[in-house]
Design a protein around this motif. Structure first.
Motif, mmCIF file in Angstrom:
data_model
loop_
_atom_site.group_PDB
_atom_site.id
_atom_site.type_symbol
_atom_site.label_atom_id
_atom_site.label_comp_id
_atom_site.label_asym_id
_atom_site.label_seq_id
_atom_site.Cartn_x
_atom_site.Cartn_y
_atom_site.Cartn_z
ATOM 1 N N ASP A 132 33.862 -40.625 19.637
ATOM 2 C CA ASP A 132 32.701 -39.928 19.092
ATOM 3 C C ASP A 132 31.425 -40.743 19.299
ATOM 4 O OD1 ASP A 132 34.514 -38.080 18.165
ATOM 5 O OD2 ASP A 132 34.373 -38.686 16.059
ATOM 6 N N TYR A 133 30.361 -40.078 19.709
ATOM 7 C CA TYR A 133 29.019 -40.659 19.827
ATOM 8 C C TYR A 133 28.883 -41.735 20.908
ATOM 9 C CZ TYR A 133 28.578 -38.441 15.219
ATOM 10 O OH TYR A 133 28.583 -37.533 14.186
ATOM 11 N N ALA A 134 29.892 -41.884 21.760
ATOM 12 C CA ALA A 134 29.838 -42.942 22.773
ATOM 13 C C ALA A 134 28.584 -42.837 23.636
ATOM 14 C CB ALA A 134 31.081 -42.898 23.653
ATOM 15 N N PHE A 135 28.192 -41.600 23.967
ATOM 16 C CA PHE A 135 26.997 -41.364 24.799
ATOM 17 C C PHE A 135 25.963 -40.514 24.057
ATOM 18 C CE2 PHE A 135 30.305 -42.401 27.849
ATOM 19 C CZ PHE A 135 29.647 -43.177 28.791
ATOM 20 N N SER A 136 26.002 -40.517 22.740
ATOM 21 C CA SER A 136 25.079 -39.679 21.983
ATOM 22 C C SER A 136 23.637 -40.128 22.196
ATOM 23 C CB SER A 136 25.406 -39.731 20.488
ATOM 24 O OG SER A 136 25.207 -41.026 19.977
#
Length: 211
Positions: A132-136
């Motif tokens: 989750d959110y690795a590339f947010s």
């Protein structure tokens, strides 16, 4: 700090947590192949660091290691790491391209978040999990080059809030270009002088002797 360049000697095996954090004038760092670990926040907020080559000897990179390196444009990752940890490259706002090596299996939360300039992500076929959110917030990603097949891509677990990566144009079956005695470092230090432009790091043992 006015230090612009750091050369780490090849006697060093570990760069400690926050070792060079906040060195705002630093533009280049040379890491020798003796180094096996880079600690958390080691280069955090080195806001003028432009490139980093992490040798294949490095097996562990701590979270936030290069976070807020806002001018970092070029990163060469070690081929010995199994995971990219939380927040490692968060707010690297000049980074345009990243190659994920074959050995990386997991990209953890916020690893590449808020990388505004990131356009191209190249991924070898060893990756299995994008958290989750690795590339947010990295909303400029337009192309993903993946070494594996389309079927293999859909086997990768991709977590929440990675929309830019998911929506990017995919290039499957991509063929990438192929471009000893150690000791544990107990203390890692360096001297500051307002007139110094380059630092060769000093390493000390537990008794305080320079090694």
């Amino acid at each position: 700090s006015t230090i612009t360049s750091i050369i780490i000697p090849d006697s060093v095996t570990s760069i400690g947590e926050s070792a060079f954090a906040g060195c705002s004038s630093l533009t280049s760092i040379t890491i020798p192949s003796s180094v096996i670990k880079i600690g958390s926040s080691a280069f955090e907020d080195c806001s003028n660091l432009e490139s980093i080559q992490i040798p294949d000897s490095v097996a562990q990179i701590g979270g936030l290691a290069f976070a807020f390196c806002t001018k970092l444009k070029t990163v060469t990752l070690s081929r010995s790491i199994a995971a990219i940890e939380n927040f490692t490259f968060e707010y690297c706002q000049s980074l345009e391209t990243i190659l994920i090596p074959e050995e990386v299996e997991t990209i953890n939360q916020f690893a590449f978040s808020e990388c505004d300039a990131l356009k191209t992500v190249m991924i070898r076929s060893g990756l299995t999990d994008i958290r989750d959110y690795a590339f947010s917030g990295s909303d400029s990603i337009s192309a993903v080059y993946y070494e594996g097949s389309k079927e293999q891509w859909y086997d990768i677990v991709i977590g929440f809030a990675n929309n830019s990566l998911i929506d990017a144009e995919k290039h499957f079956d991509w063929v990438p270009e192929e471009s000893e005695n150690t000791f544990h470092v107990i203390n890692f230090g360096w001297y500051y002088s307002p007139t110094v432009k380059q630092v060769i790091a000093a390493v000390y043992d537990s008794s305080g002797r320079m090694i």
